[in-house]
Scaffold this motif. Structure first.
Motif, PDB file in Angstrom:
ATOM      1  N   THR A 108       0.833  -1.217   0.000  1.00 47.80           N
ATOM      2  CA  THR A 108       0.000   0.000   0.000  1.00 47.80           C
ATOM      3  C   THR A 108       0.867   1.267   0.000  1.00 47.80           C
ATOM      4  OG1 THR A 108      -0.106   0.246   2.399  1.00 47.80           O
ATOM      5  CG2 THR A 108      -1.750  -1.203   1.364  1.00 47.80           C
ATOM      6  N   TRP A 109       2.132   1.125   0.402  1.00 46.91           N
ATOM      7  CA  TRP A 109       3.034   2.258   0.625  1.00 46.91           C
ATOM      8  C   TRP A 109       2.387   3.247   1.576  1.00 46.91           C
ATOM      9  CZ3 TRP A 109       7.826   2.049   0.842  1.00 46.91           C
ATOM     10  CH2 TRP A 109       8.626   3.209   0.863  1.00 46.91           C
ATOM     11  N   HIS A 110       3.069   4.351   1.855  1.00 47.50           N
ATOM     12  CA  HIS A 110       2.573   5.189   2.954  1.00 47.50           C
ATOM     13  C   HIS A 110       2.746   6.676   2.711  1.00 47.50           C
ATOM     14  CE1 HIS A 110       6.708   3.787   3.679  1.00 47.50           C
ATOM     15  NE2 HIS A 110       6.913   5.054   3.960  1.00 47.50           N
ATOM     16  N   GLY A 111       2.553   7.090   1.480  1.00 47.62           N
ATOM     17  CA  GLY A 111       2.566   8.541   1.306  1.00 47.62           C
ATOM     18  C   GLY A 111       2.996   8.980  -0.076  1.00 47.62           C
ATOM     19  N   THR A 112       2.473  10.156  -0.446  1.00 44.84           N
ATOM     20  CA  THR A 112       2.918  10.792  -1.693  1.00 44.84           C
ATOM     21  C   THR A 112       4.332  11.295  -1.472  1.00 44.84           C
ATOM     22  OG1 THR A 112       0.688  11.482  -2.264  1.00 44.84           O
ATOM     23  CG2 THR A 112       2.481  12.760  -3.225  1.00 44.84           C
ATOM     24  N   PRO A 131       6.098  16.422  12.060  1.00 42.59           N
ATOM     25  CA  PRO A 131       7.282  16.510  11.195  1.00 42.59           C
ATOM     26  C   PRO A 131       7.770  15.126  10.771  1.00 42.59           C
ATOM     27  CG  PRO A 131       7.946  16.685  13.477  1.00 42.59           C
ATOM     28  CD  PRO A 131       6.449  16.490  13.482  1.00 42.59           C
ATOM     29  N   THR A 132       8.678  15.103   9.824  1.00 43.55           N
ATOM     30  CA  THR A 132       9.267  13.832   9.409  1.00 43.55           C
ATOM     31  C   THR A 132      10.600  13.612  10.117  1.00 43.55           C
ATOM     32  OG1 THR A 132       9.632  12.425   7.487  1.00 43.55           O
ATOM     33  CG2 THR A 132      10.508  14.664   7.341  1.00 43.55           C
ATOM     34  N   TRP A 133      11.324  12.600   9.703  1.00 40.15           N
ATOM     35  CA  TRP A 133      12.624  12.261  10.292  1.00 40.15           C
ATOM     36  C   TRP A 133      13.734  12.794   9.401  1.00 40.15           C
ATOM     37  CZ3 TRP A 133      15.475   8.278   7.535  1.00 40.15           C
ATOM     38  CH2 TRP A 133      14.788   7.778   6.424  1.00 40.15           C
ATOM     39  N   LEU A 160       1.498  16.989  19.436  1.00 43.80           N
ATOM     40  CA  LEU A 160       2.815  16.740  18.835  1.00 43.80           C
ATOM     41  C   LEU A 160       2.897  15.287  18.409  1.00 43.80           C
ATOM     42  CD1 LEU A 160       4.769  18.568  21.635  1.00 43.80           C
ATOM     43  CD2 LEU A 160       4.364  19.447  19.343  1.00 43.80           C
ATOM     44  N   ARG A 161       3.179  15.096  17.153  1.00 43.48           N
ATOM     45  CA  ARG A 161       3.159  13.757  16.594  1.00 43.48           C
ATOM     46  C   ARG A 161       4.509  13.486  15.923  1.00 43.48           C
ATOM     47  NH1 ARG A 161       0.398   8.894  15.875  1.00 43.48           N
ATOM     48  NH2 ARG A 161       0.865   8.080  13.817  1.00 43.48           N
ATOM     49  N   MET A 162       5.337  12.666  16.582  1.00 42.55           N
ATOM     50  CA  MET A 162       6.631  12.336  15.994  1.00 42.55           C
ATOM     51  C   MET A 162       6.467  11.215  14.968  1.00 42.55           C
ATOM     52  SD  MET A 162       8.684  14.393  17.235  1.00 42.55           S
ATOM     53  CE  MET A 162       7.319  15.543  17.318  1.00 42.55           C
ATOM     54  N   HIS A 163       7.374  11.183  14.022  1.00 41.61           N
ATOM     55  CA  HIS A 163       7.402  10.113  13.017  1.00 41.61           C
ATOM     56  C   HIS A 163       7.723   8.779  13.706  1.00 41.61           C
ATOM     57  CE1 HIS A 163       9.076   7.817   9.608  1.00 41.61           C
ATOM     58  NE2 HIS A 163       8.298   8.562   8.846  1.00 41.61           N
ATOM     59  N   TYR A 164       7.256   7.691  13.117  1.00 41.49           N
ATOM     60  CA  TYR A 164       7.433   6.387  13.778  1.00 41.49           C
ATOM     61  C   TYR A 164       8.894   5.931  13.855  1.00 41.49           C
ATOM     62  CZ  TYR A 164       7.162   5.335   8.818  1.00 41.49           C
ATOM     63  OH  TYR A 164       7.366   5.368   7.464  1.00 41.49           O
ATOM     64  N   PHE A 165       9.801   6.588  13.155  1.00 42.48           N
ATOM     65  CA  PHE A 165      11.222   6.239  13.268  1.00 42.48           C
ATOM     66  C   PHE A 165      11.892   6.917  14.461  1.00 42.48           C
ATOM     67  CE2 PHE A 165      12.293   5.357   8.510  1.00 42.48           C
ATOM     68  CZ  PHE A 165      11.763   4.096   8.637  1.00 42.48           C
ATOM     69  N   TYR A 178       8.684  18.239   5.741  1.00 40.73           N
ATOM     70  CA  TYR A 178       8.815  17.561   4.448  1.00 40.73           C
ATOM     71  C   TYR A 178       8.096  16.226   4.497  1.00 40.73           C
ATOM     72  CZ  TYR A 178      12.615  20.622   5.617  1.00 40.73           C
ATOM     73  OH  TYR A 178      13.323  21.671   6.103  1.00 40.73           O
ATOM     74  N   SER A 179       7.239  16.064   5.489  1.00 39.99           N
ATOM     75  CA  SER A 179       6.539  14.799   5.627  1.00 39.99           C
ATOM     76  C   SER A 179       5.407  14.721   4.622  1.00 39.99           C
ATOM     77  CB  SER A 179       5.966  14.672   7.036  1.00 39.99           C
ATOM     78  OG  SER A 179       5.214  13.482   7.118  1.00 39.99           O
ATOM     79  N   SER A 180       5.139  13.506   4.155  1.00 33.89           N
ATOM     80  CA  SER A 180       4.041  13.340   3.207  1.00 33.89           C
ATOM     81  C   SER A 180       2.689  13.604   3.850  1.00 33.89           C
ATOM     82  CB  SER A 180       4.080  11.935   2.615  1.00 33.89           C
ATOM     83  OG  SER A 180       3.978  10.984   3.647  1.00 33.89           O
ATOM     84  N   VAL A 181       2.643  13.864   5.139  1.00 33.61           N
ATOM     85  CA  VAL A 181       1.344  14.069   5.789  1.00 33.61           C
ATOM     86  C   VAL A 181       0.547  15.200   5.128  1.00 33.61           C
ATOM     87  CG1 VAL A 181       2.053  13.181   8.060  1.00 33.61           C
ATOM     88  CG2 VAL A 181       2.199  15.594   7.606  1.00 33.61           C
TER      89      VAL A 181
HETATM   90  N1  C2G Z   1       3.551   9.838   9.798  1.00 35.56           N
HETATM   91  C1  C2G Z   1       3.036   9.982  11.065  1.00 35.56           C
HETATM   92  N2  C2G Z   1       3.522  10.943  11.899  1.00 35.56           N
HETATM   93  C2  C2G Z   1       4.502  11.779  11.489  1.00 35.56           C
HETATM   94  C3  C2G Z   1       5.045  11.646  10.221  1.00 35.56           C
HETATM   95  C4  C2G Z   1       4.544  10.662   9.405  1.00 35.56           C
HETATM   96  O1  C2G Z   1       2.113   9.241  11.439  1.00 35.56           O
HETATM   97  N3  C2G Z   1       4.971  12.723  12.335  1.00 35.56           N
HETATM   98  C5  C2G Z   1       2.984   8.810   8.897  1.00 35.56           C
HETATM   99  C6  C2G Z   1       2.053   9.415   7.878  1.00 35.56           C
HETATM  100  O2  C2G Z   1       1.071   8.487   7.547  1.00 35.56           O
HETATM  101  C7  C2G Z   1       2.949   9.675   6.712  1.00 35.56           C
HETATM  102  C8  C2G Z   1       3.828   8.444   6.757  1.00 35.56           C
HETATM  103  O3  C2G Z   1       4.019   8.214   8.140  1.00 35.56           O
HETATM  104  O4  C2G Z   1       2.227   9.821   5.501  1.00 35.56           O
HETATM  105  C9  C2G Z   1       5.146   8.612   6.049  1.00 35.56           C
HETATM  106  O5  C2G Z   1       5.881   9.605   6.660  1.00 35.56           O
HETATM  107  P1  C2G Z   1       6.890  10.618   5.940  1.00 35.56           P
HETATM  108  O6  C2G Z   1       7.167  11.688   6.929  1.00 35.56           O
HETATM  109  O7  C2G Z   1       6.392  11.044   4.624  1.00 35.56           O
HETATM  110  O8  C2G Z   1       8.230   9.812   5.788  1.00 35.56           O
HETATM  111  P2  C2G Z   1       8.632   8.385   5.260  1.00 35.56           P
HETATM  112  O9  C2G Z   1       8.221   7.360   6.251  1.00 35.56           O
HETATM  113  O10 C2G Z   1      10.061   8.515   4.924  1.00 35.56           O
HETATM  114  O11 C2G Z   1       7.764   8.159   3.968  1.00 35.56           O
HETATM  115  O12 C2G Z   1       6.504   8.152  -0.194  1.00 35.56           O
HETATM  116  C10 C2G Z   1       6.339   8.448   1.150  1.00 35.56           C
HETATM  117  C11 C2G Z   1       7.473   9.132   1.823  1.00 35.56           C
HETATM  118  O13 C2G Z   1       8.289   9.725   0.888  1.00 35.56           O
HETATM  119  C12 C2G Z   1       8.291   8.210   2.671  1.00 35.56           C
END
Ligand code: C2G
Length: 713
Positions: free
Chosen positions: A439-443, A537-539, A573-578, A615-618
Motif C-alpha cells: 500500500t506504501w505510505h505517502g505521496t 514533522p518527518t525524520w 505533537l506527533r513524531m514520526h514512527y522512526f 517535508y513529511s508526506s502528511v
Molecule cells: N507519519 C506519522 N507521523 C509523522 C510523520 C509521518 O504518522 N509525524 C505517517 C504518515 O502516515 C505519513 C507516513 O508516516 O504519511 C510517512 O511519513 P513521511 O514523513 O512522509 O516519511 P517516510 O516514512 O520517509 O515516507 O513516499 C512516502 C514518503 O516519501 C516516505
C-alpha cells in the motif's frame, strides 16, 4: 573582533596520508574560528605523500615541520607541543575532519576548565562529512577524567596551554600505538571533572581498507598487543602508586581484554607470545577490579594474572565454545530455520491475509482500512495482524501475532495475501501463489530510492535491499498521477499500479467525520472549545542512533506558543514512527499533548484545525480536508539540497507558507485567516494535482480488485 579570539594551535601529525589530508586540512582552514595556528608535522612520509602535503600549504596560519625520519605520532605531537604558541591546543589526526564550528563551540565553552571535549562521529561514507551543521542548543555535561577518556584518546579535546605547561603533558614515544594514554594521565591525576558538549565536532575516519592502508588501531593483534602492554606496564610502574591512575589503568585494561580476548583465542599460531604479553600486564591488575567482571572473564583474568597458561587456555577454549554454541542456537536462527525448512512447505491457505502497518508499530494506514472493510462487509477471510506488541487489541476477530515470533513465520508462510504499507523483511520468502499488496505510505516529496544520489541514512545497502524487496510486490497503491510516475522511477516498479487514491484517506471524506473527531478528542482528553494545532514533522536521514532509530530535536518554542496561543489552541505533537527520542511535555500540561503513540494519524487530521509539518508526506493527505497548513522548514536548505532533494518545486507548490523560525510559526497562526487568503490559489492547484482522485471509496475499489477479483470502474 577576531584578534580578540584566543589563539588555538591545532597539531596534525602527518604520515603517508595523501588520500585524506586534503579534506582534513580544508575542514581546519574553513573553521568558523579564525585565530588558528595549524601545526603540521610530516613524520618522514614517502616522496608522494610529502609532495601532496607540500602542495596544500597555502594558508599563512600553517606551520610546517618535518622529522628527519619516521619517529611516530607521539614524537610528532610532542614537537607540535613545543612549537605551539596558542592559548589552547587541539590534536587532530591527518585522516580525520572537523565539523565547521568545532573550535568555535569548544572555545566558547571552555572557560576556566583545563580542557573540554565533545562527541565524535564515525566517518564511514565519503558523504558523511557533508552534514556538518550542528544544533545550537548546546548543553554541557561533566565527567570524571576516567570516564571522559575511557576510549583512550586525546583527540577532539581542546586543552588549555597552561595546563599542558604546568603538568608537563606530553606523550611517551617508545611505542607507535596507545601513546595517548601517557598524555591522558595528568588529567586523571590532577583534574576532578571535565566538561563535554552534547554535540558532535569531530569526524573519526573508519578506514575502509585495513588491508592495504591500515590505521594504527587496525594493525594485527600481536603488534597492537605489544604496544598496549608496554605502555600499560610502563604506566603501572611509574604512576600506579596513585589510586586514581591505577583505577583508570585497570578499567582500560579490562576494556581492552574484553574486546580482544576472542581474537587472541583465534590466533593460535601467536598464542604463546600474545599470552605472555597479556599476562605480564595482567600481573599489575588490581584483584578488586576483576570482581565486577562476568564469571568466565573473572576466571580467565585470575589465571592470567597468576601466569597459569594451561588452565587459562582451557578456560578460554570453553568460553569460545559457549559463545559459538550460543550463536548457533540463537532463537531467531532456529525460527528462521523452521520457517525455511518446514513452514514454507505447508499448503497455502487461499483466504488468509496478513496485515502489517509501520513495522508492526501501529494499527493504522491503508492496511487498517482494508481490514475494517473486510470485517464490516463480513467477507470470508481469515485476517492476521502483525504487531510488535502481542497484546494489541483491535476490532474484529483477527489473529494477532508478534512480529518475528514463530506464529508470525507460520502465517507469513501459509497466507496467500500479504498487505503491508512498508517493505517486508528481506528474509521473508514469497511463494508461488502469494499475492502481495503494497500500500506504501505517502505521496513522495523527498526523493526515494533510485532517484536518490547519495544515501545518508543508517543503512548503506538501502538501494539494493529495496530493489530485492520490491520485486515481490504485485500491486502498488497510488494516491495520485504524480505518485504513479515517481513510484515507477524510484522503485523501478512495473507491475499493477492501483490508481484509486489512498484507502487511508477515505475517513477524511466520511459523512460522520464530526462524530469521529469528537470521539478522538475525548479519548486524548482535549478540552472542549479549544482549537487543535497538529505538529507532524518527518525524520532526518542523518540524525540517527542506529537503523530505524532516529533522533529528533524539537525546535518549536512551546513556552512562547503557550503564552501567545494557549487561550485559543492546544498543540498535538506527533513524531514520526522512526523517532526514538521521547518527547517530554509535562511542563506544558494542558497545552501540549504528545500523540506520537496514537495509532492512526488520519484521526488526528480530523481533530485538527491547522497542520504544521515540514517535508513529511502528511500534508498531501491533510490537504484533502482543505484546512490550513504551515511548513516549519528550519533546515530546508540542508534537507532539500543535501539529504534528499525534492520532486516538486516545493517553495512554489506548497499549499502553505514555508517558515524558518518558531516566532514565524506563531505569527502565522495568529494571522491564520490572512494565510488562508494568501494561499488560496496555490492550495486549489495543489488539491487538484494531489488529492483529486480521492472520493472516499478507495478502500472498496482496492478490496474488489485485489481480494475479490472484481472489475473496478
Ligand atoms: N507519519 C506519522 N507521523 C509523522 C510523520 C509521518 O504518522 N509525524 C505517517 C504518515 O502516515 C505519513 C507516513 O508516516 O504519511 C510517512 O511519513 P513521511 O514523513 O512522509 O516519511 P517516510 O516514512 O520517509 O515516507 O513516499 C512516502 C514518503 O516519501 C516516505
Amino acid at each position: 573582533m577576531d584578534s580578540m579570539e584566543p589563539k588555538v594551535s591545532i597539531i596534525i601529525p602527518y604520515y603517508n596520508c595523501k588520500e585524506f589530508i586534503g579534506d582534513c586540512l580544508n575542514s581546519v582552514i574553513n573553521q568558523s574560528y579564525n585565530n588558528l595556528e595549524i601545526i603540521i608535522i610530516n613524520d618522514g612520509s614517502s616522496h608522494h605523500d610529502t609532495a601532496e602535503i607540500e602542495s596544500l600549504i597555502n594558508d599563512s596560519r600553517i606551520v610546517y615541520l618535518k622529522n628527519d625520519q619516521t619517529r611516530g605520532v607521539a614524537f610528532s605531537r610532542n614537537l607540535g607541543l613545543e612549537r605551539a604558541t596558542g592559548d589552547y591546543v587541539y590534536f587532530l589526526d591527518c585522516d580525520d575532519l572537523l565539523f565547521g564550528n568545532a573550535i568555535t563551540y569548544l572555545a566558547e565553552h571552555i572557560g576556566k576548565h583545563p580542557a573540554i571535549g565533545a562527541y565524535s562521529k564515525k566517518l564511514v561514507r565519503p558523504s558523511d562529512f557533508l552534514q556538518t551543521s550542528n544544533s545550537t542548543d548546546i548543553t554541557v555535561t561533566r565527567d570524571n577524567p576516567e570516564h571522559f577518556f575511557k576510549d583512550m584518546s586525546i583527540l577532539n579535546v581542546l586543552i588549555h596551554k597552561d595546563f599542558i605547561r604546568e603538568y608537563n603533558l606530553n606523550f611517551s614515544n617508545k611505542t607507535l600505538g596507545y601513546t595517548d594514554l601517557t598524555g591522558i594521565i595528568p588529567f586523571v591525576l590532577y583534574v576532578k571533572d571535565l566538561p563535554r558538549l552534547n554535540i558532535e565536532t569531530y569526524f573519526k575516519r573508519e578506514r575502509n581498507d585495513p588491508i592495504t592502508n591500515p590505521g594504527i588501531s587496525q594493525r594485527e593483534l600481536s603488534a597492537d598487543l605489544r604496544d598496549f602492554t608496554e605502555v600499560m606496564i610502563g604506566l603501572y610502574k611509574t604512576q600506579g602508586e596513585t589510586g586514581r591512575v591505577r583505577e583508570y589503568l585497570d578499567k582500560v585494561f579490562l576494556h581492552y581484554y574484553r574486546r580482544n580476548v576472542m581474537n587472541l583465542y583465534q590466533q593460535k599460531e601467536d598464542f604463546d607470545s600474545n599470552y605472555m604479553l597479556l599476562s605480564n600486564a595482567a600481573a599489575h591488575l588490581n584483584v578488586k577490579a576483576i570482581s565486577s567482571q562476568p564469571m568466565h572473564t573473572k576466571r580467565e583474568l585470575k589465571l592470567l594474572k597468576a601466569g597459569n597458561k594451561r588452565s587459562f587456555s582451557k578456560v578460554l577454549r570453553l568460553h569460545a565454545e559457549v559463545l559459538e554454541l550460543k550463536n548457533a542456537l540463537g532463537v531467531t536462527r532456529i525460527k528462521k530455520y523452521i520457517y525455511k525448512k518446514i513452514l514454507l512447505k505447508l499448503p497455502l491457505k487461499n483466504n488468509y491475509i496478513v496485515f502489517e502497518s509501520f513495522l508492526g508499530k501501529n494499527y493504522s494506514d491503508s492496511p487498517r482500512n482494508i481490514y475494517e472493510y473486510i470485517i464490516e462487509n463480513n467477507l470470508d477471510f481469515k485476517c492476521i495482524w502483525v504487531f510488535t506488541d502481542k497484546r494489541r487489541k483491535i476490532p474484529g476477530n483477527a489473529k494477532v501475532v508478534k512480529r518475528f515470533s514463530l506464529a508470525y513465520y507460520y502465517y507469513f508462510a501459509v497466507s496467500k495475501y500479504w498487505i503491508n504499507n512498508m517493505r517486508q523483511p528481506l528474509h521473508l520468502v514469497k511463494r508461488d501463489g502469494n499475492v502481495f499488496l503494497e500500500t506504501w505510505h505517502g505521496t513522495p516529496l523527498k526523493k526515494l530510492v533510485f532517484d536518490m544520489k547519495d544515501i545518508y541514512s543508517a543503512n548503506p545497502r538501502y538501494k539494493s535491499d529495496f530493489y530485492h524487496q520490491s520485486r515481490a510486490w504485485d500491486y502498488l497503491l497510488s494516491p495520485n498521477k504524480y505518485s504513479s510516475e515517481v513510484f515507477k522511477s524510484a522503485f523501478k516498479f512495473d507491475k499493477e499500479m492501483l490508481e484509486y487514491g489512498y484507502p487511508r484517506n477515505d475517513i477524511l471524506y466520511a459523512p460522520d467525520k464530526e462524530v469521529i473527531s469528537n470521539r478522538v478528542k475525548g479519548s486524548i482528553g482535549i478540552p472542549h472549545g479549544k482549537k487543535v494545532i497538529l505538529y507532524a514533522p518527518t525524520w532526518r536521514d542523518d540524525e540517527f542512533y542506529e537503523p530505524g532509530k532516529y533522533k529528533f530535536n524539537l525546535r518549536l518554542d512551546l513556552k512562547k506558543m503557550k503564552e501567545k496561543l494557549g487561550d485559543e489552541y492546544i498543540i498535538a505533537l506527533r513524531m514520526h514512527y522512526f523517532i526514538a527520542d521521547n518527547l517530554n511535555v509535562e511542563e506544558f500540561e494542558g497545552f501540549a499533548y504528545n500523540v506520537s503513540k496514537y495509532d492512526d494519524i488520519a484521526e488526528l487530521y480530523l481533530i485538527s484545525d491547522i497542520l504544521i509539518t515540514d517535508y513529511s508526506s502528511v500534508f498531501f493527505d491533510y490537504a484533502n480536508l482543505q484546512r490550513p497548513i504551515l511548513f516549519y522548514t528550519y533546515d530546508l536548505d540542508k534537507y532539500r539540497d543535501q539529504l534528499r532533494g525534492f520532486y516538486i518545486d516545493f517553495e512554489n507548490e506548497a499549499p502553505g507558507p514555508l517558515l524558518r523560525t518558531s516566532d514565524e510559526v506563531i505569527d502565522n497562526i495568529i494571522n491564520i485567516d490572512q494565510v488562508i487568503k494568501d494561499k488560496a490559489l496555490a492550495y486549489a492547484a495543489f488539491y487538484e494535482k494531489f488529492c483529486s482522485w480521492h472520493d472516499g471509496k478507495a478502500t472498496e475499489k482496492v478490496v474488489k480488485r485485489v481480494l475479490l477479483d472484481e472489475k473496478v470502474l
